[in-house]
Design a protein around this motif. Structure first.
Motif, PDB file in Angstrom:
ATOM      1  N   ASP A 100       0.848  -1.187   0.000  1.00 61.96           N
ATOM      2  CA  ASP A 100       0.000   0.000   0.000  1.00 61.96           C
ATOM      3  C   ASP A 100       0.888   1.243   0.000  1.00 61.96           C
ATOM      4  O   ASP A 100       1.689   1.456   0.908  1.00 61.96           O
ATOM      5  CB  ASP A 100      -0.900  -0.024   1.238  1.00 61.96           C
ATOM      6  CG  ASP A 100      -1.883   1.122   1.266  1.00 61.96           C
ATOM      7  OD1 ASP A 100      -1.440   2.286   1.388  1.00 61.96           O
ATOM      8  OD2 ASP A 100      -3.092   0.866   1.181  1.00 61.96           O
TER       9      ASP A 100
ATOM     10  N   TRP B  42       0.361   4.319   0.542  1.00 57.24           N
ATOM     11  CA  TRP B  42       0.179   5.252   1.651  1.00 57.24           C
ATOM     12  C   TRP B  42       0.923   4.749   2.889  1.00 57.24           C
ATOM     13  O   TRP B  42       1.672   5.489   3.532  1.00 57.24           O
ATOM     14  CB  TRP B  42      -1.295   5.442   1.948  1.00 57.24           C
ATOM     15  CG  TRP B  42      -1.611   6.276   3.153  1.00 57.24           C
ATOM     16  CD1 TRP B  42      -2.292   5.883   4.263  1.00 57.24           C
ATOM     17  CD2 TRP B  42      -1.261   7.652   3.361  1.00 57.24           C
ATOM     18  NE1 TRP B  42      -2.396   6.911   5.160  1.00 57.24           N
ATOM     19  CE2 TRP B  42      -1.774   8.026   4.632  1.00 57.24           C
ATOM     20  CE3 TRP B  42      -0.574   8.606   2.615  1.00 57.24           C
ATOM     21  CZ2 TRP B  42      -1.611   9.297   5.160  1.00 57.24           C
ATOM     22  CZ3 TRP B  42      -0.420   9.886   3.139  1.00 57.24           C
ATOM     23  CH2 TRP B  42      -0.932  10.220   4.400  1.00 57.24           C
TER      24      TRP B  42
ATOM     25  N   CYS C 145      -3.996  10.283   1.597  1.00 53.86           N
ATOM     26  CA  CYS C 145      -4.752   9.157   1.058  1.00 53.86           C
ATOM     27  C   CYS C 145      -6.100   9.106   1.765  1.00 53.86           C
ATOM     28  O   CYS C 145      -6.168   8.990   3.003  1.00 53.86           O
ATOM     29  CB  CYS C 145      -4.000   7.845   1.260  1.00 53.86           C
ATOM     30  SG  CYS C 145      -4.769   6.423   0.454  1.00 53.86           S
ATOM     31  N   THR C 146      -7.167   9.190   1.006  1.00 54.04           N
ATOM     32  CA  THR C 146      -8.497   9.270   1.605  1.00 54.04           C
ATOM     33  C   THR C 146      -9.559   8.980   0.549  1.00 54.04           C
ATOM     34  O   THR C 146      -9.268   8.949  -0.647  1.00 54.04           O
ATOM     35  CB  THR C 146      -8.728  10.673   2.195  1.00 54.04           C
ATOM     36  OG1 THR C 146     -10.023  10.725   2.807  1.00 54.04           O
ATOM     37  CG2 THR C 146      -8.630  11.760   1.116  1.00 54.04           C
ATOM     38  N   ALA C 147     -10.790   8.791   1.017  1.00 55.80           N
ATOM     39  CA  ALA C 147     -11.947   8.701   0.126  1.00 55.80           C
ATOM     40  C   ALA C 147     -12.805   9.956   0.227  1.00 55.80           C
ATOM     41  O   ALA C 147     -13.846  10.050  -0.416  1.00 55.80           O
ATOM     42  CB  ALA C 147     -12.787   7.469   0.482  1.00 55.80           C
ATOM     43  N   ASP C 148     -12.360  10.931   1.029  1.00 52.00           N
ATOM     44  CA  ASP C 148     -13.145  12.119   1.354  1.00 52.00           C
ATOM     45  C   ASP C 148     -12.578  13.335   0.617  1.00 52.00           C
ATOM     46  O   ASP C 148     -11.479  13.797   0.911  1.00 52.00           O
ATOM     47  CB  ASP C 148     -13.101  12.338   2.863  1.00 52.00           C
ATOM     48  CG  ASP C 148     -14.021  13.457   3.329  1.00 52.00           C
ATOM     49  OD1 ASP C 148     -14.402  14.309   2.499  1.00 52.00           O
ATOM     50  OD2 ASP C 148     -14.340  13.486   4.540  1.00 52.00           O
TER      51      ASP C 148
ATOM     52  N   GLU D 167     -11.621  16.235   2.806  1.00 50.89           N
ATOM     53  CA  GLU D 167     -10.350  16.047   3.514  1.00 50.89           C
ATOM     54  C   GLU D 167      -9.175  16.450   2.613  1.00 50.89           C
ATOM     55  O   GLU D 167      -8.200  17.055   3.070  1.00 50.89           O
ATOM     56  CB  GLU D 167     -10.214  14.596   3.961  1.00 50.89           C
ATOM     57  CG  GLU D 167      -9.040  14.354   4.897  1.00 50.89           C
ATOM     58  CD  GLU D 167      -8.984  12.924   5.411  1.00 50.89           C
ATOM     59  OE1 GLU D 167      -7.980  12.578   6.074  1.00 50.89           O
ATOM     60  OE2 GLU D 167      -9.928  12.143   5.139  1.00 50.89           O
TER      61      GLU D 167
ATOM     62  N   LEU E 183     -12.427   7.591  -7.964  1.00 49.27           N
ATOM     63  CA  LEU E 183     -12.770   6.889  -6.727  1.00 49.27           C
ATOM     64  C   LEU E 183     -13.798   5.801  -7.033  1.00 49.27           C
ATOM     65  O   LEU E 183     -14.824   6.051  -7.673  1.00 49.27           O
ATOM     66  CB  LEU E 183     -13.332   7.876  -5.705  1.00 49.27           C
ATOM     67  CG  LEU E 183     -13.551   7.328  -4.300  1.00 49.27           C
ATOM     68  CD1 LEU E 183     -12.217   6.974  -3.653  1.00 49.27           C
ATOM     69  CD2 LEU E 183     -14.290   8.358  -3.437  1.00 49.27           C
TER      70      LEU E 183
ATOM     71  N   ASP F 228     -10.677   0.768  -6.195  1.00 51.43           N
ATOM     72  CA  ASP F 228      -9.892   1.857  -5.613  1.00 51.43           C
ATOM     73  C   ASP F 228     -10.801   2.670  -4.691  1.00 51.43           C
ATOM     74  O   ASP F 228     -11.385   3.682  -5.089  1.00 51.43           O
ATOM     75  CB  ASP F 228      -9.310   2.742  -6.719  1.00 51.43           C
ATOM     76  CG  ASP F 228      -8.306   2.009  -7.590  1.00 51.43           C
ATOM     77  OD1 ASP F 228      -7.665   1.087  -7.075  1.00 51.43           O
ATOM     78  OD2 ASP F 228      -8.175   2.367  -8.776  1.00 51.43           O
ATOM     79  N   ASP F 229     -10.928   2.181  -3.449  1.00 53.22           N
ATOM     80  CA  ASP F 229     -11.861   2.811  -2.514  1.00 53.22           C
ATOM     81  C   ASP F 229     -11.235   3.992  -1.769  1.00 53.22           C
ATOM     82  O   ASP F 229     -11.899   4.650  -0.969  1.00 53.22           O
ATOM     83  CB  ASP F 229     -12.399   1.788  -1.514  1.00 53.22           C
ATOM     84  CG  ASP F 229     -11.295   1.066  -0.746  1.00 53.22           C
ATOM     85  OD1 ASP F 229     -10.102   1.364  -0.997  1.00 53.22           O
ATOM     86  OD2 ASP F 229     -11.629   0.216   0.089  1.00 53.22           O
ATOM     87  N   ARG F 230      -9.957   4.241  -2.009  1.00 52.92           N
ATOM     88  CA  ARG F 230      -9.253   5.435  -1.531  1.00 52.92           C
ATOM     89  C   ARG F 230      -8.342   5.877  -2.660  1.00 52.92           C
ATOM     90  O   ARG F 230      -8.023   5.105  -3.552  1.00 52.92           O
ATOM     91  CB  ARG F 230      -8.378   5.120  -0.313  1.00 52.92           C
ATOM     92  CG  ARG F 230      -9.091   4.537   0.894  1.00 52.92           C
ATOM     93  CD  ARG F 230      -8.064   3.962   1.872  1.00 52.92           C
ATOM     94  NE  ARG F 230      -7.331   2.859   1.278  1.00 52.92           N
ATOM     95  CZ  ARG F 230      -6.006   2.681   1.349  1.00 52.92           C
ATOM     96  NH1 ARG F 230      -5.250   3.580   1.981  1.00 52.92           N
ATOM     97  NH2 ARG F 230      -5.418   1.646   0.803  1.00 52.92           N
TER      98      ARG F 230
END
Length: 423
Positions: free
Chosen positions: A112, A114, A132-135, A138, A183, A193-195
């Motif tokens: 990973d 990240w 590294c995020t899904a938001d 953020e 995303l 790719d959930d992040r």
């Protein structure tokens, strides 16, 4: 305790991992394949040679079952053949061949990106600013906090490879739309790719450091310098990969940094592939692969240096000394073909002249006259189109032949028409 005398276990023996079987067989060492899924990922399917393995073990979610079967074989090692096998190999090796495994607690940092960057930063090494995020909110807050509003950015998956899903966002314009569009995308390994990683775009010269580690000692196998170009909207499309002589002045700094990175992510045994951007402020990690350099590179490395990560692994498993460094014996460059657009391609026969070049060692072009071609977006597209290995004692000959390859490529005609349906 005696050394294990059983087979070598290769998890996902695809891409360069497919080269292990023949090399080990020459030394009388059997190979057992462990497959991380029923079928190879599409990007690797053509490299799989099932005839090389008598009874492949397929992982179906029960790690204990696989561990029990492997322990019964008394294997010498459990190694990843390619990127899709890294996670499973890292889970199996400490349980099956602990003397030849990496640090278990840092397994995520070897797959990973990240977690990889976090481990490298925790070791006190410089890294590329990233999140590294899904938001999306953020990310927006991070850009403000990091002073990167309006800066060039890179958005990419934390667990793909071969520049799959890597997007450059110039000036940060439209980054949120790019982030949203990517995303949840399914990458080349069939993973969601959930992040996403969002990074500051860094410039410099990109290198790859290929190593072989034994008991935490990291020996240098080869160093190559990448040259990448933008192909329309697609960033970092591979142009060339050039093997460097061991005397190149950049190597000492790069190798020192690469060895610290390998320590930081817990590599103790086996091949690794470390990609580094050498910036004006020094080296920065792009990513690391805890497996051999892909795309069949080891077989071409034998031509350039007389050695490879595959060969060093085999010598180690046979109980022989392993080299600590390398020597360039031939100037060598891999030229990746680039398609500027998608469509139907004509004039393909022109590329046959590549094989007449004085430095031609190997080439493959996967085009058919009047057939489809995809605009080159990433390394997978490059390999699907094709590439040429130019190798010669004279560096000037290699450079001249590179220019000829690009001239021949420009003679191709790509039209927007669609081929007539078959049948």
């Amino acid at each position: 305790m005696s050394e294990p005398s059983g087979p070598a276990v290769i998890v996902d023996p695809y891409s360069s991992g497919a080269l292990f079987a023949a090399a080990l067989a020459e030394r009388g060492i059997d190979v057992v394949a462990v497959l991380s899924s029923e079928q190879p990922p599409e990007a690797y399917a053509s490299s799989y040679q099932p005839a090389d393995y008598t009874d492949p073990i397929v992982y179906r979610g029960d790690l204990t079952e696989v561990v029990d079967r492997l322990r019964a074989l008394d294997p010498r090692c459990v190694l990843a053949g390619c990127e899709s096998g890294v996670e499973l190999a890292e889970r199996l090796a400490p349980l099956v061949t602990p003397a030849r495994s990496n640090v278990p607690g840092l397994a995520d940092a070897r797959r990973d990106k990240w977690a990889m960057a976090a481990a490298v930063a925790a070791a006190g090494l410089p890294t590329i600013p990233q999140i590294c995020t899904a938001d999306v909110d953020e990310v927006r807050e991070w850009l403000v906090r990091s002073g990167l509003v309006g800066a060039d950015l890179v958005i990419k998956p934390p667990k793909s490879a071969s520049t799959d899903g890597v997007v450059k966002v110039t000036g940060g314009v439209g980054w949120a739309e790019v982030f949203a569009a990517n995303l949840g995308r399914v990458n080349q390994f069939g993973e969601v790719d959930d992040r996403l990683l969002v990074q500051r775009y860094v410039t410099g010269t990109e290198y790859v450091i290929d190593t072989f580690s034994q008991d935490g000692v990291h020996a240098l196998v080869d160093v190559c310098r990448y040259h990448k170009v933008d192909n329309g909207p697609y960033m970092a499309v591979y142009d060339t990969m050039r093997w460097l002589p061991e005397t190149d002045p950049a190597i000492p700094v790069l190798l020192a940094y690469a060895r610290e990175v390998l320590d930081a992510v817990g590599v103790r045994y086996g091949a690794a592939h470390v990609e580094i951007m050498h910036t004006a402020d020094g080296p920065l990690l792009i990513e690391l692969g805890a497996r051999p350099h892909g795309g069949g590179q080891p077989r071409f490395n034998r031509v350039a240096t007389g050695d490879s990560q595959i060969d060093r692994t085999v010598r180690s498993l046979a109980g022989e000394p392993v080299s600590a460094d390398y020597h360039l014996v031939r100037h060598q460059t891999c030229v990746f073909h680039i398609a500027p657009a998608s469509g139907v391609v004509h004039g393909v026969s022109a590329l046959a002249k590549v094989r007449d070049l004085a430095s031609h060692h190997f080439s493959i072009q996967n085009l058919t006259e009047g057939g489809p071609v995809q605009a080159t977006r990433n390394l997978v597209d490059s390999l699907e189109f094709g590439f040429a290995i130019l190798s010669h004692p004279d560096a000037d000959q290699v450079d001249a032949d590179y220019r000829v390859v690009r001239d021949l490529e420009r003679s191709l005609v790509i039209t927007a028409e669609h081929p007539a349906p078959i049948g």
